[in-house]
Design a protein around this motif. Structure first.
Motif, PDB file in Angstrom:
ATOM      1  N   HIS A  13     -16.858 -18.468 -45.543  1.00 33.55           N
ATOM      2  CA  HIS A  13     -16.456 -18.558 -44.244  1.00 33.55           C
ATOM      3  C   HIS A  13     -15.959 -19.933 -43.875  1.00 33.55           C
ATOM      4  N   GLY A  32     -23.472 -21.982 -28.851  1.00 31.03           N
ATOM      5  CA  GLY A  32     -23.359 -20.952 -29.832  1.00 31.03           C
ATOM      6  C   GLY A  32     -21.816 -20.191 -29.874  1.00 31.03           C
ATOM      7  N   GLU A  33     -21.400 -19.726 -28.542  1.00 29.13           N
ATOM      8  CA  GLU A  33     -20.082 -19.411 -28.663  1.00 29.13           C
ATOM      9  C   GLU A  33     -19.054 -20.269 -28.804  1.00 29.13           C
ATOM     10  N   VAL A  36     -19.213 -20.667 -32.753  1.00 24.74           N
ATOM     11  CA  VAL A  36     -18.483 -19.389 -33.506  1.00 24.74           C
ATOM     12  C   VAL A  36     -17.043 -19.545 -33.337  1.00 24.74           C
ATOM     13  N   GLU A  37     -16.362 -19.727 -31.998  1.00 23.24           N
ATOM     14  CA  GLU A  37     -15.202 -19.860 -31.915  1.00 23.24           C
ATOM     15  C   GLU A  37     -14.435 -20.837 -32.593  1.00 23.24           C
ATOM     16  N   SER A  41     -20.319 -20.329 -38.948  1.00 22.88           N
ATOM     17  CA  SER A  41     -20.924 -19.106 -39.362  1.00 22.88           C
ATOM     18  C   SER A  41     -22.305 -19.221 -39.749  1.00 22.88           C
ATOM     19  N   PHE A  63     -24.831 -12.976 -31.793  1.00 19.20           N
ATOM     20  CA  PHE A  63     -23.785 -13.230 -32.832  1.00 19.20           C
ATOM     21  C   PHE A  63     -24.116 -12.674 -34.140  1.00 19.20           C
ATOM     22  N   GLN A  66     -22.972 -11.211 -38.161  1.00 19.10           N
ATOM     23  CA  GLN A  66     -21.864 -11.871 -38.424  1.00 19.10           C
ATOM     24  C   GLN A  66     -22.151 -13.469 -38.796  1.00 19.10           C
ATOM     25  N   VAL A  67     -22.978 -13.906 -37.942  1.00 17.07           N
ATOM     26  CA  VAL A  67     -23.381 -15.428 -38.222  1.00 17.07           C
ATOM     27  C   VAL A  67     -24.822 -15.552 -38.666  1.00 17.07           C
TER      28      VAL A  67
END
Length: 221
Positions: A13, A32-33, A36-37, A41, A63, A66-67
């Motif tokens: 990813h 973190g947001e 991730v955006e 990952s 998260f 998926q992270v």
């Protein structure tokens, strides 16, 4: 999912690890947001940060799965256990400590120990490391990775950590690195989440270009 599968999926990813040394629990989710955006990952909170297990727990709840969330500067088995209890799945160390690697493997966690010599690299792999991080990479440069690639198992995930910047990341990938860990070039205490996001997007774009992937651009009005 196995540790190898976890790391492979995260690397496919985005092969960049965000190193949030010094991050505080009250800011970690906003940072973190943004990461991730931007496409990250993998996120690590070094254990010499303020209340690191709380930050790891917040990231994991927000998260995961998926992270790939975990800790850096992990030096003992007890610390591995605490990271696992907090919900982390990634153990990153600055050195090759076979006890720490074994504890990570036993817990089903991704183990990325730091190495500097070929002997350390093979010792880490023999102990069960999921992948390797060359640290501090700026001490040797990309040509060192090219030399290591001649002897390391071809399927060994190899990340460069230390000295990787937006304007030189292509050199590391060209030399044979599979990914990179990004510390103060990406995050440092006092840097806003928005600024971290902007830098993160620049790193993701540069890494995609370095790997020959299409870089998305915003259509002109």
């Amino acid at each position: 999912m196995s540790a190898i599968a976890d790391l492979s999926a995260a690397m496919a990813h985005c092969p960049l690890v965000a190193i949030l040394r010094g991050v505080r629990p009250e800011e970690v989710e906003a940072v973190g947001e943004q990461l991730v955006e931007a496409g990250f990952s993998m996120i690590e909170v070094p254990l010499n940060s303020p209340d690191p297990y709380e930050s790891i727990g917040r990231l994991a709840r927000r998260f995961g799965p998926q992270v790939l969330i975990g800790a850096g500067t992990v030096l003992t088995r007890r610390q591995v256990a605490h990271v696992h209890e907090a919900g982390g799945r990634l153990i990153v160390s600055p050195n090759v400590d076979t006890d720490v690697i074994a504890a990570s493997v036993e817990a089903g966690m991704v183990s990325l120990p730091g190495f500097f010599t070929a002997s350390e690299a093979f010792a880490a792999l023999d102990a069960g490391a999921t992948g390797l991080k060359l640290f501090p990479a700026e001490g040797v440069g990309p040509s060192y990775i090219k030399a290591l690639r001649a002897v390391l198992p071809i399927d060994t995930p190899l990340l460069a950590v230390g000295g990787v910047a937006v304007d030189n990341i292509s050199d590391w990938f060209a030399a044979g690195a599979d990914g990179a860990g990004l510390g103060s070039a990406l995050y440092r205490p006092g840097r806003s989440a928005g600024d971290v996001g902007a830098i993160a997007r620049a790193f993701v774009a540069a890494s995609r270009e370095a790997r020959g992937l299409v870089v998305e651009t915003t259509p002109q009005a």
